[in-house]
Motif scaffolding. Structure first.
Motif, PDB file in Angstrom:
ATOM      1  N   ASN A  57       2.200  -0.205   6.128  1.00 48.84           N
ATOM      2  CA  ASN A  57       2.355  -1.658   6.172  1.00 48.84           C
ATOM      3  C   ASN A  57       2.243  -2.142   7.627  1.00 48.84           C
ATOM      4  O   ASN A  57       3.020  -1.714   8.480  1.00 48.84           O
ATOM      5  N   TYR A  64       2.710  -5.248   8.710  1.00 49.18           N
ATOM      6  CA  TYR A  64       3.340  -6.540   8.927  1.00 49.18           C
ATOM      7  C   TYR A  64       4.870  -6.481   8.822  1.00 49.18           C
ATOM      8  O   TYR A  64       5.437  -5.663   8.092  1.00 49.18           O
ATOM      9  N   GLY A  65       5.528  -7.392   9.510  1.00 47.67           N
ATOM     10  CA  GLY A  65       6.917  -7.729   9.298  1.00 47.67           C
ATOM     11  C   GLY A  65       7.925  -6.613   9.474  1.00 47.67           C
ATOM     12  O   GLY A  65       7.685  -5.610  10.148  1.00 47.67           O
ATOM     13  N   LYS A  66       9.076  -6.812   8.809  1.00 48.85           N
ATOM     14  CA  LYS A  66      10.184  -5.869   8.976  1.00 48.85           C
ATOM     15  C   LYS A  66       9.891  -4.510   8.363  1.00 48.85           C
ATOM     16  O   LYS A  66      10.562  -3.521   8.701  1.00 48.85           O
ATOM     17  N   ASN A  67       8.930  -4.445   7.441  1.00 48.61           N
ATOM     18  CA  ASN A  67       8.550  -3.172   6.830  1.00 48.61           C
ATOM     19  C   ASN A  67       7.349  -2.532   7.514  1.00 48.61           C
ATOM     20  O   ASN A  67       6.723  -1.624   6.960  1.00 48.61           O
ATOM     21  N   GLN A  68       7.028  -3.002   8.680  1.00 44.00           N
ATOM     22  CA  GLN A  68       5.890  -2.461   9.420  1.00 44.00           C
ATOM     23  C   GLN A  68       6.053  -0.953   9.623  1.00 44.00           C
ATOM     24  O   GLN A  68       7.120  -0.465  10.000  1.00 44.00           O
ATOM     25  N   GLN A 128       5.891   1.311   7.244  1.00 43.41           N
ATOM     26  CA  GLN A 128       6.244   2.004   6.015  1.00 43.41           C
ATOM     27  C   GLN A 128       4.997   2.234   5.160  1.00 43.41           C
ATOM     28  O   GLN A 128       4.097   1.399   5.115  1.00 43.41           O
TER      29      GLN A 128
END
Length: 417
Positions: free
Chosen positions: A271, A273-277, A279
């Protein structure tokens, strides 16, 4: 009020009473009288025309808007199969299961089969749990626990052959339509009285049309209160749904300017993007001996399969269209299907073109015949290459493994939307 205004009102009134009203007829508003004979519907002389408010909602299904796309492998053909070259096709809209069929769904199937079908059929419906057994690996607990232990309820069912998956679709269609027909009956009653497979017969009727000769439910399609068949998706439908290019399409632009290697954006499997970058976006094997990463920093978090709602869905809202388990599709396998099938709703069926006699299976020079089926999507035991929607493999329709499951699909009846 001037004369032109009066004329306008008169024309509007005439239009309302005659042609304009006829032009407004549709499946949900067929009118009171036939536009062919003028005979009133739903009378002693007229044809029965049931109320219809559109296709009922099918449990578990997500709408897949069809359209033009380019199918085929988007990655380097490392397997050197050259069996899915790129070509432009159009797919009609359809429905597909949001998730892979899970153990709890299969256990429900077994519950009803055991109640109303022959013991022989019940035994044939059992998944092959021995697919977990390995001579040089301690997977023994999965043989006993994977299907039936409550903790595995929403893990994808495996050990299911293509033939068993088709039987599940037949049962699911009958069971869902039995409920819908019963709900739509005038007295609210009616229930299945006979068996579906093999077949425990009992006297009794059904809210739809009565019972068939084998004790099953007879559904009148014309009533419009039941669903089309649940079935395995075609290979083209599956690949199109996995691409989910609707997420890259700009409004009002008919050009498809982006293509995806995987069912998500970009060329990476993490991933971005974002807070799950960082993963992982699917359950797959990263490399030799690496199924989940190291403790405290697991990559995809799953040593074997994972729950069917794990990982982000694609832009159609479908979960695990890459990884977790491969999925059966309808088509028989032929290496040149991409050349032979039509460009509208392409599908490879049995017994047409490219006969099995051309393949030397008896001489062990080929594995191809009319009983091998395509599976797609990659699994927990596959490397990232197989996660690309354009890749394809095949296996005998009566075989099963711990890496293949399935999901159901359904036509979008009576609409192009």
């Amino acid at each position: 009020m001037n004369i032109s205004k009066y004329l306008g009102l008169a024309l509007v009134g005439a239009c309302t009473l005659t042609a304009c009203n006829k032009g407004g007829r549709s499946a949900t508003n067929p009118g009171k009288y036939s536009s062919t004979t003028g005979i009133e519907y739903n009378t002693d002389e007229g044809m029965k025309v049931s109320d219809y408010q559109g296709i009922p909602e099918g449990p578990g299904l997500v709408f897949i808007e069809g359209g033009r796309t380019v199918l085929g492998s988007a990655e380097e053909d490392v397997a050197m199969s050259h069996d899915n070259l790129e070509r432009t096709v159009t797919l009609a809209s359809f429905y597909m299961d949001e998730v892979e069929v899970a153990n709890i769904h299969w256990l429900e199937y077994l519950h009803y089969v055991r109640k109303d079908s022959a013991e022989e059929f019940y035994m044939s419906a059992l998944p092959d749990t021995t697919v977990w057994a390995r001579e040089l690996s301690f997977n023994d607990p999965y043989v006993d626990y994977y299907l039936r232990y409550p903790g595995f309820r929403y893990f994808p069912v495996v050990g299911v052959s293509w033939l068993q998956a088709n039987d599940f679709c037949t049962w699911r269609t009958a069971k869902v339509n039995e409920r819908l027909a019963s709900d739509a009956s005038e007295d609210g009653g009616g229930s299945r009285k006979g068996g579906l497979f093999g077949r425990k017969k009992n006297k009794g009727g059904d809210a739809a049309e009565g019972t068939s000769e084998d004790g099953g439910v007879k559904i009148a399609i014309e009533n419009g209160n039941t669903l089309p068949n649940y079935r395995l998706p075609t290979e083209a439908e599956w690949e199109y749904a996995a691409q989910a290019l609707i997420g890259t399409q700009e409004t009002g632009n008919e050009n498809q300017e982006n293509k995806r290697i995987y069912p998500w954006d970009g060329r990476q499997v993490r991933n971005p993007y974002g807070k799950n970058q960082g993963q992982f976006l699917a359950n797959f094997k990263r490399g030799r001996g690496d199924y989940a990463g190291i403790a405290g920093s697991l990559n995809d978090g799953a040593m074997i399969t994972e729950q069917v709602f794990s990982y982000p869905p694609n832009d159609y809202g479908l979960y695990n269209m890459a990884g977790n388990v491969n999925e059966w599709v309808q088509d028989i396998y032929r290496p040149l299907s991409y050349e032979d099938v039509e460009d509208l709703n392409p599908f490879r069926r049995n017994g047409y073109l490219d006969p099995s006699e051309k393949y030397d299976k008896k001489g062990y020079q080929s594995l191809i015949d009319d009983h091998v089926r395509v599976y797609k999507g990659g699994s927990w035991r596959d490397v990232a290459y197989w996660l690309s929607p354009g890749t394809r493999r095949f296996m005998a329709e009566d075989s099963a493994t711990a890496t293949i499951g399935f999901r159901c699909a359904m036509i979008n009846a009576g609409s192009n939307k």
